[in-house]
Motif scaffolding. Sequence first.
Motif, PDB file in Angstrom:
ATOM      1  N   LEU A 274     -21.053  61.360 -18.853  1.00 23.06           N
ATOM      2  CA  LEU A 274     -20.488  60.066 -19.210  1.00 23.06           C
ATOM      3  C   LEU A 274     -19.482  60.266 -20.315  1.00 23.06           C
ATOM      4  O   LEU A 274     -19.699  61.070 -21.230  1.00 23.06           O
ATOM      5  CB  LEU A 274     -21.568  59.083 -19.675  1.00 23.06           C
TER       6      LEU A 274
ATOM      7  N   VAL B 143     -26.576  63.720 -18.285  1.00 18.52           N
ATOM      8  CA  VAL B 143     -27.844  63.780 -17.557  1.00 18.52           C
ATOM      9  C   VAL B 143     -27.834  65.120 -16.845  1.00 18.52           C
ATOM     10  O   VAL B 143     -27.087  65.319 -15.880  1.00 18.52           O
ATOM     11  CB  VAL B 143     -27.985  62.620 -16.559  1.00 18.52           C
TER      12      VAL B 143
ATOM     13  N   ALA C  38     -27.065  55.975 -15.637  1.00 17.20           N
ATOM     14  CA  ALA C  38     -27.463  57.261 -16.205  1.00 17.20           C
ATOM     15  C   ALA C  38     -28.944  57.268 -16.570  1.00 17.20           C
ATOM     16  O   ALA C  38     -29.658  58.250 -16.320  1.00 17.20           O
ATOM     17  CB  ALA C  38     -26.614  57.565 -17.436  1.00 17.20           C
TER      18      ALA C  38
END
Length: 391
Positions: A145, A74, A130
């Motif tokens: 992640l 992200v 996320a």
Amino acid sequence: MPTNAETEITEWLASQKDAMVTLLREVVDIDSGSYDKAGVDVVGTRFEKHFADHGISAWREQHDTFGDAIHALVAKPGSNEKPILLMGHRDTVFPKGEVARRPFSIEGNRAHGPGVADMKAGLVMNVFVAAAFQRFGSAPCPIKLLITSDEEIASPSSRPVIEREGRAARAVYNSEPGRPSGNVVTGRKGGVFMRFEVFGKAAHSGTSFFDGVSAIGEMAHKIVRIHALTNADKGITLNVGLVAGGQSVNTTAPHAEGQIDLRYVDPADRAATLAAIEDIIATPTVSGTSAKLHINGEFLPLVQSEGSKHIYDGYRAAAKDVGLPNVAGEFTGGCADSGFTAAVGAPTICAVGPVGGNAHTPQEYLDLDSFVPRAQALALAILRTRVEAAG
């Protein structure tokens, strides 16, 4: 007072419980034992679909033997800050066919199934957190992640990936299951997993008994000496948990082997205890035998640094703000990948995932009522994180 971003994200996560459970059902109902690369990668594909559905960039780091590492990001446009890393593994300890025997199910407020708590629920939580940051564009810094594939066998392929990502991170949240108490984990033992072989000489135990040399007899002596290295006061434990050997009941055993589990708290105790084990393996009690020691894998201990304590304090405050006032930190003898990131200097907290228990057994469960508040606590902790990795 909560900020607009905090309100938006926590309210959206509250609306996603059914979607979280649906995704959890899908990934639990896929066999993904650590050595089942195909199954582990199918679970990865399902998480990749989630990322694509929510407009999150994701990619694979391929491995020939074990499951591929799944990465996602992200982004924070224009930012060159170190990312926060949300981490977890998708492999389980269960053999192929376990899902057919006991698929995902819900009884009351508990979900059951292979890997439901350890740790597919934590991964589901991570990917929804996320998605919330991607949806509202309010990430305070980039959020990475990492979904790994072989933690249950000491991360032979994932460890270098974890260490690399840990070095690049400003903080690491490992979403292993929250303790049954609701606590997170702030300290873990390290573990070394070994195999030793003992070699003797075969002979007929009736007609030529004294021509033989029993590897099993020598192994018995070594097991007693290895177990004697346990030091409860220092948190050092030794367990020979598997043994095998021999040719037949009427033959002196030409070969035997055992597997050793060493757990320790202080990193300095690893070298001293391992040296003692090596001496035991190298020194025969039964004349005519020899032995070899092999290290199969290991985990590093999770030791709380000042940076780790800082993010723990922040997580605890965030948990209180979403209705979890009693979250504390626990020490556990179990090992996890969080030890690797802590060892490379990344402020790390472990077991921030939804609450569950009885891992590695058919009685494994997940407290479904913990799904949303644990996701909200993680999101708030991220929003408020202002920690740089130790140099």
